[in-house]
Design a protein around this motif. Structure first.
Motif, short mmCIF file in Angstrom:
data_model
loop_
_atom_site.label_atom_id
_atom_site.label_comp_id
_atom_site.label_asym_id
_atom_site.label_seq_id
_atom_site.Cartn_x
_atom_site.Cartn_y
_atom_site.Cartn_z
N PHE A 139 49.78 76.89 -37.03
CA PHE A 139 49.67 78.49 -37.26
C PHE A 139 49.77 78.88 -35.97
CE2 PHE A 139 47.06 76.56 -40.67
CZ PHE A 139 47.98 76.69 -41.53
N GLY A 140 49.84 78.32 -34.68
CA GLY A 140 49.99 78.99 -33.52
C GLY A 140 48.47 78.93 -32.71
N ASN A 141 48.54 79.74 -31.56
CA ASN A 141 47.48 79.89 -30.87
C ASN A 141 46.36 80.65 -31.50
OD1 ASN A 141 48.57 78.32 -28.60
ND2 ASN A 141 49.39 79.92 -27.79
N ALA A 142 46.74 81.43 -32.15
CA ALA A 142 45.65 82.41 -32.99
C ALA A 142 45.39 81.75 -34.45
CB ALA A 142 46.08 83.68 -32.97
N ALA A 143 45.44 80.42 -34.39
CA ALA A 143 45.22 79.59 -35.83
C ALA A 143 44.09 80.27 -36.46
CB ALA A 143 45.34 77.97 -35.45
N LEU A 144 42.96 80.34 -36.05
CA LEU A 144 41.88 80.63 -36.75
C LEU A 144 41.82 82.04 -37.38
CD1 LEU A 144 38.99 80.17 -38.03
CD2 LEU A 144 37.93 80.76 -35.82
N GLU A 145 42.29 83.06 -36.42
CA GLU A 145 42.55 84.50 -37.05
C GLU A 145 43.37 84.30 -38.09
OE1 GLU A 145 44.18 88.44 -35.12
OE2 GLU A 145 43.21 87.16 -33.72
N TYR A 146 44.32 83.77 -37.88
CA TYR A 146 45.59 83.53 -38.96
C TYR A 146 45.04 83.09 -40.34
CZ TYR A 146 49.67 82.36 -41.77
OH TYR A 146 50.63 82.14 -43.01
N MET A 147 44.26 81.85 -40.51
CA MET A 147 43.56 81.25 -41.35
C MET A 147 42.67 82.29 -42.14
SD MET A 147 42.94 77.51 -39.93
CE MET A 147 42.33 76.73 -41.07
N LEU A 148 41.81 82.98 -41.26
CA LEU A 148 40.96 84.00 -41.94
C LEU A 148 41.70 85.16 -42.71
CD1 LEU A 148 38.04 83.97 -39.07
CD2 LEU A 148 37.93 83.23 -41.58
N LYS A 149 42.62 85.56 -42.05
CA LYS A 149 43.47 86.75 -42.73
C LYS A 149 44.40 86.33 -43.79
CE LYS A 149 43.32 90.07 -38.80
NZ LYS A 149 44.32 90.17 -37.75
N ASN A 150 44.90 84.97 -43.67
CA ASN A 150 45.58 84.41 -44.87
C ASN A 150 45.28 83.13 -45.47
OD1 ASN A 150 48.36 86.36 -44.07
ND2 ASN A 150 47.42 85.35 -42.17
N LYS A 151 44.03 83.31 -46.30
CA LYS A 151 43.27 82.10 -46.80
C LYS A 151 44.01 81.06 -47.47
CE LYS A 151 38.85 84.16 -46.01
NZ LYS A 151 37.54 84.32 -46.54
N THR A 152 44.80 81.88 -48.43
CA THR A 152 45.46 80.89 -49.55
C THR A 152 46.66 80.39 -48.85
OG1 THR A 152 46.50 82.85 -50.48
CG2 THR A 152 44.57 81.99 -51.50
N GLU A 153 47.34 81.16 -48.09
CA GLU A 153 48.76 80.45 -47.42
C GLU A 153 48.38 79.60 -46.31
OE1 GLU A 153 52.75 79.99 -46.61
OE2 GLU A 153 51.66 81.15 -48.22
N SER A 154 47.39 79.72 -45.64
CA SER A 154 47.10 78.49 -44.88
C SER A 154 46.69 77.26 -45.50
CB SER A 154 45.96 79.12 -43.64
OG SER A 154 44.79 79.61 -44.33
N ALA A 155 45.76 77.53 -46.56
CA ALA A 155 45.64 76.36 -47.23
C ALA A 155 46.77 75.59 -47.91
CB ALA A 155 44.35 76.55 -48.48
N TYR A 156 47.68 76.50 -48.33
CA TYR A 156 48.84 75.96 -48.98
C TYR A 156 49.76 74.87 -47.89
CZ TYR A 156 53.40 75.75 -51.28
OH TYR A 156 54.45 75.22 -52.11
N GLN A 157 50.03 75.54 -46.82
CA GLN A 157 50.72 75.01 -45.66
C GLN A 157 49.96 73.70 -45.11
OE1 GLN A 157 53.42 75.81 -44.56
NE2 GLN A 157 53.51 77.39 -46.03
N LEU A 158 48.61 73.64 -45.06
CA LEU A 158 47.79 72.74 -44.77
C LEU A 158 48.10 71.54 -45.90
CD1 LEU A 158 44.66 74.26 -43.35
CD2 LEU A 158 45.96 72.36 -42.27
#
Length: 180
Positions: A139-158
Motif C-alpha cells: 500500500f505504499g508509504n502511507a499504508a496505515l492511512e490507506y488501510m484505515l480509509k479502504n478497510k475492505t480493499e486492503s483486507a482483500y489485497q492482504l
C-alpha cells in the motif's frame, strides 16, 4: 428457552438477516467479528494458527456488521454455544471490551478477545503494526492511512498476497480458545 431473550434482542433478530442467525443457531462454536475486513482474513488466520480450515473444527466465523455482539451473546448464553468475540478496543479496552461485556465475563462458553494496548485501537492498526513490511509493500508509504480509509480493499489485497501475514496476538488467542 428463547422466550428468555430480552425484548430488544428478540426485535433485533426479527429484523436481522436470517442467514447469520441460522448459521449461529446451528453452530457448536462461533467466532464473531466486527466487519467484512476481519471476516475476509479470519479463515486465513485460522489456517495459519491451526494448519486447517475452521469448518474442519466445526467453527463458524460470522461478521455481525457492527457492534451487535451483545445480541448474539445473549442468545449464546441461553443455548450454551461456545462463542468468541473478536473486537476493537476503540482506544479504551477497559470500557469498550471489559466493562461493556462484564455480564458475560463469568460465562464459560463466552470470551471476548481484543488488544490490551489502547494505541492498537482498531483491527487495521493492529494488522499494520504486526505486518509493517508487507503493508508498506502493498500500500505504499502511507499504508496505515490507506488501510484505515479502504478497510475492505486492503483486507482483500492482504488476502490475495502470497506472503505470510502475522496473526495478531489477540486473534491467535481467540482461535486457540475456540479450538479447545
Amino acid at each position: 428457552m428463547l422466550n428468555d431473550l430480552s425484548a430488544e434482542t428478540s426485535k433485533y433478530f426479527m429484523k436481522a438477516p436470517p442467514a447469520n442467525i441460522l448459521e449461529f443457531a446451528i453452530s457448536d462454536r462461533v467466532i464473531l467479528v466486527e466487519g467484512p475486513s476481519e471476516y475476509m482474513l479470519f479463515e486465513k488466520f485460522y489456517e495459519t494458527v491451526t494448519n486447517h480450515k475452521p469448518e474442519t473444527d466445526g467453527v463458524n466465523i460470522i461478521d455481525v456488521r457492527g457492534l451487535s455482539f451483545k445480541r448474539y451473546l445473549e442468545l449464546s448464553k441461553l443455548i450454551g454455544e461456545k462463542t468468541a468475540v473478536v473486537t476493537d478496543n476503540d482506544h479504551d479496552y477497559k470500557r469498550h471490551c471489559v466493562d461493556k461485556y462484564s455480564d458475560y465475563a463469568q460465562t464459560n462458553n463466552i470470551k471476548i478477545f481484543f488488544s490490551q494496548d489502547n494505541k492498537q485501537n482498531t483491527f487495521e492498526v493492529v494488522l499494520y503494526n504486526n505486518n509493517r513490511n508487507l503493508c508498506n509493500e502493498l500500500f505504499g508509504n502511507a499504508a496505515l492511512e490507506y488501510m484505515l480509509k479502504n478497510k475492505t480493499e486492503s483486507a482483500y489485497q492482504l488476502l490475495l498476497s502470497e506472503k505470510e501475514i502475522i496473526v495478531p496476538e489477540y486473534i491467535r488467542r481467540a482461535i486457540e480458545w475456540i479450538k479447545e
